[in-house]
Design a protein around this motif. Structure first.
Motif, PDB file in Angstrom:
ATOM      1  N   TRP A   1     -19.085  -4.032   8.817  1.00 44.80           N
ATOM      2  CA  TRP A   1     -18.076  -3.003   9.816  1.00 44.80           C
ATOM      3  C   TRP A   1     -16.931  -3.781   9.057  1.00 44.80           C
ATOM      4  CZ3 TRP A   1     -21.781  -5.037  14.740  1.00 44.80           C
ATOM      5  CH2 TRP A   1     -22.607  -4.050  14.821  1.00 44.80           C
ATOM      6  N   MET A   2     -17.183  -5.007   9.376  1.00 42.47           N
ATOM      7  CA  MET A   2     -15.640  -5.139   8.790  1.00 42.47           C
ATOM      8  C   MET A   2     -14.943  -5.007   7.267  1.00 42.47           C
ATOM      9  SD  MET A   2     -12.815  -8.281   9.482  1.00 42.47           S
ATOM     10  CE  MET A   2     -11.758  -6.316   8.737  1.00 42.47           C
ATOM     11  N   HIS A   3     -15.648  -4.585   6.408  1.00 38.90           N
ATOM     12  CA  HIS A   3     -15.257  -3.480   5.455  1.00 38.90           C
ATOM     13  C   HIS A   3     -14.866  -2.066   5.361  1.00 38.90           C
ATOM     14  CE1 HIS A   3     -16.683  -1.408   1.689  1.00 38.90           C
ATOM     15  NE2 HIS A   3     -16.625  -2.507   0.888  1.00 38.90           N
ATOM     16  N   LYS A   4     -16.024  -1.744   6.631  1.00 43.18           N
ATOM     17  CA  LYS A   4     -15.099  -0.385   7.061  1.00 43.18           C
ATOM     18  C   LYS A   4     -14.595   0.013   7.500  1.00 43.18           C
ATOM     19  CE  LYS A   4     -19.972   1.385   7.631  1.00 43.18           C
ATOM     20  NZ  LYS A   4     -21.063   1.873   8.700  1.00 43.18           N
ATOM     21  N   ILE A   5     -13.667  -1.428   8.747  1.00 45.77           N
ATOM     22  CA  ILE A   5     -12.609  -1.400   9.012  1.00 45.77           C
ATOM     23  C   ILE A   5     -11.043  -1.731   8.422  1.00 45.77           C
ATOM     24  CG2 ILE A   5     -11.572  -3.035  11.359  1.00 45.77           C
ATOM     25  CD1 ILE A   5     -14.006  -2.936  12.570  1.00 45.77           C
TER      26      ILE A   5
ATOM     27  N   ASN B   1      -1.641   4.147  18.142  1.00 47.73           N
ATOM     28  CA  ASN B   1      -3.435   3.747  17.004  1.00 47.73           C
ATOM     29  C   ASN B   1      -3.440   2.582  16.477  1.00 47.73           C
ATOM     30  OD1 ASN B   1      -5.956   4.833  16.418  1.00 47.73           O
ATOM     31  ND2 ASN B   1      -5.331   7.178  16.633  1.00 47.73           N
ATOM     32  N   MET B   2      -1.196   2.971  15.092  1.00 49.82           N
ATOM     33  CA  MET B   2      -1.110   1.758  14.218  1.00 49.82           C
ATOM     34  C   MET B   2      -1.889   0.751  14.944  1.00 49.82           C
ATOM     35  SD  MET B   2      -0.575   3.608  11.479  1.00 49.82           S
ATOM     36  CE  MET B   2       0.103   2.709  10.528  1.00 49.82           C
ATOM     37  N   ALA B   3      -1.368   0.365  15.807  1.00 48.59           N
ATOM     38  CA  ALA B   3      -0.681  -0.952  16.385  1.00 48.59           C
ATOM     39  C   ALA B   3      -2.552  -1.558  16.931  1.00 48.59           C
ATOM     40  CB  ALA B   3       0.187  -0.928  17.363  1.00 48.59           C
TER      41      ALA B   3
ATOM     42  N   MET C   1      -6.739  -4.220  15.978  1.00 48.09           N
ATOM     43  CA  MET C   1      -8.727  -3.909  16.233  1.00 48.09           C
ATOM     44  C   MET C   1      -8.769  -5.266  14.044  1.00 48.09           C
ATOM     45  SD  MET C   1     -10.996  -1.350  15.333  1.00 48.09           S
ATOM     46  CE  MET C   1     -10.169  -0.693  13.948  1.00 48.09           C
ATOM     47  N   ALA C   2      -8.508  -5.104  13.227  1.00 45.87           N
ATOM     48  CA  ALA C   2      -8.462  -5.448  11.518  1.00 45.87           C
ATOM     49  C   ALA C   2      -8.257  -6.742  12.230  1.00 45.87           C
ATOM     50  CB  ALA C   2      -7.814  -5.146  10.891  1.00 45.87           C
ATOM     51  N   MET C   3      -7.220  -7.514  12.380  1.00 39.26           N
ATOM     52  CA  MET C   3      -7.051  -9.439  12.677  1.00 39.26           C
ATOM     53  C   MET C   3      -8.118  -9.405  13.564  1.00 39.26           C
ATOM     54  SD  MET C   3      -2.722  -8.772  12.895  1.00 39.26           S
ATOM     55  CE  MET C   3      -2.362 -10.160  13.229  1.00 39.26           C
TER      56      MET C   3
ATOM     57  N   GLN D   1     -10.784   1.094  21.888  1.00 40.22           N
ATOM     58  CA  GLN D   1      -9.303   1.689  22.295  1.00 40.22           C
ATOM     59  C   GLN D   1      -8.991   2.735  21.034  1.00 40.22           C
ATOM     60  OE1 GLN D   1      -7.687   1.496  24.581  1.00 40.22           O
ATOM     61  NE2 GLN D   1      -6.477   3.421  24.119  1.00 40.22           N
ATOM     62  N   ARG D   2      -9.811   2.243  20.208  1.00 42.08           N
ATOM     63  CA  ARG D   2      -9.736   3.138  18.502  1.00 42.08           C
ATOM     64  C   ARG D   2     -10.501   4.286  18.777  1.00 42.08           C
ATOM     65  NH1 ARG D   2     -12.647   3.902  13.749  1.00 42.08           N
ATOM     66  NH2 ARG D   2     -11.953   5.057  12.437  1.00 42.08           N
TER      67      ARG D   2
END
Length: 287
Positions: A258-262, A198-200, A205-207, A182-183
């Motif tokens: 990937w988590m680091h980038k997100i 986009n913020m939401a 996504m990060a969570m 979705q991003r």
């Protein structure tokens, strides 16, 4: 040494120690699993080439204005989202209600897990084919490594019925896929990074990514350690152990990357949002 011959879906061809050819019939359940994987492959190809372009052009007219490469990635991500939701929900059902798998994570009854993994296997092969064919549009070496590592591990699940709990647990990661896709959809449709949708989605996504790919690591590896050295563990073939441990480590290294980038991206957007608020309020007072 054995291999499946092309077109022989209902039998298994092998070569014995004397170099003689032979054939044995596959059991009905193995035939069903193979059929599900083939149907899954064909279905996801159909969704990519026919359903996604047709539905997307009607749901979002902006789809027609995209470049050829963007349309390819759009269709790929649409199919990816559908697969993630289907397999992820099936995965949760197994995790909560399949007592046989939860009680014996190494050799518990793998029936439902095999069905779920066969769906994913069909999807992964389909996606690999699309990645190679449309390499200039959606080619990514990390996705190729990810898919091959997963298929290598799933071979032992489908072929020998081992490690059903761990195979199913890995599929929890699919729940992060819809938000990641979705991003990209927001970005290609021209949504500002600071826009509320986009913020939401970015925060969600990060969570979700952290919960289903990072936070579950201690649970996964503690369960792995709990069966290490047991009789059930030593019944797993050497190749199966390598696939299990190697694939897990390989996938989790990529998950951490990937988590680091997100996390960095989410932090930058939130920080820029906070900086823009005082400026907008100040401008509002002067106006």
């Amino acid at each position: 040494m054995g291999f499946t011959a092309p077109g022989l879906l209902l039998s298994y061809v092998y070569v014995n120690a004397k170099g003689q050819w032979g054939r044995v019939a596959m059991d009905p359940f193995s035939q069903l699993i193979l059929l599900i994987a083939v149907v899954s492959f064909c279905t996801f190809q159909w969704l990519f080439h026919s359903v996604s372009p047709w539905a997307s052009s009607r749901i979002s007219p902006a789809f027609l204005k995209l470049t050829h490469k963007q349309k390819i990635e759009w269709n790929s991500r649409t199919v990816s989202t559908l697969h993630a939701l289907l397999v992820g929900l099936f995965c949760l059902c197994i995790l909560f209600f399949d007592e046989a798998v939860n009680q014996d994570p190494v050799w518990g009854d793998p029936t439902l897990v095999k069905i779920n993994v066969s769906i994913t296997t069909g999807y992964l092969i389909s996606d690999l084919l699309l990645i190679f064919y449309y390499w200039r549009a959606i080619g990514d070496k990390f996705f190729v490594i990810h898919h091959l590592a997963a298929l290598y591990a799933y071979y032992y699940v489908l072929g020998q019925g081992m490690l059903p709990y761990f195979a199913n647990f890995r599929l929890l990661a699919e729940f992060s896929t819809p938000c990641v896709n979705q991003r990209w959809f927001f970005e290609v449709l021209g949504y500002s990074k600071a826009s509320k949708p986009n913020m939401a989605n970015g925060v969600l996504m990060a969570m979700v990514f952290f919960l289903v790919r990072i936070a579950v690591m201690p649970v996964y590896y503690s369960r792995m350690c709990s069966v290490y050295g047991t009789e059930a563990f030593y019944k797993v073939t050497f190749g199966g152990r390598c696939a299990w441990i190697f694939s897990s480590i390989c996938l989790d290294i990529m998950n951490i990357m990937w988590m680091h980038k997100i996390a960095r991206g989410c932090y930058k957007v939130l920080r820029s949002r906070r900086r823009s608020k005082p400026e907008s309020q100040e401008n509002g007072k002067t106006d």
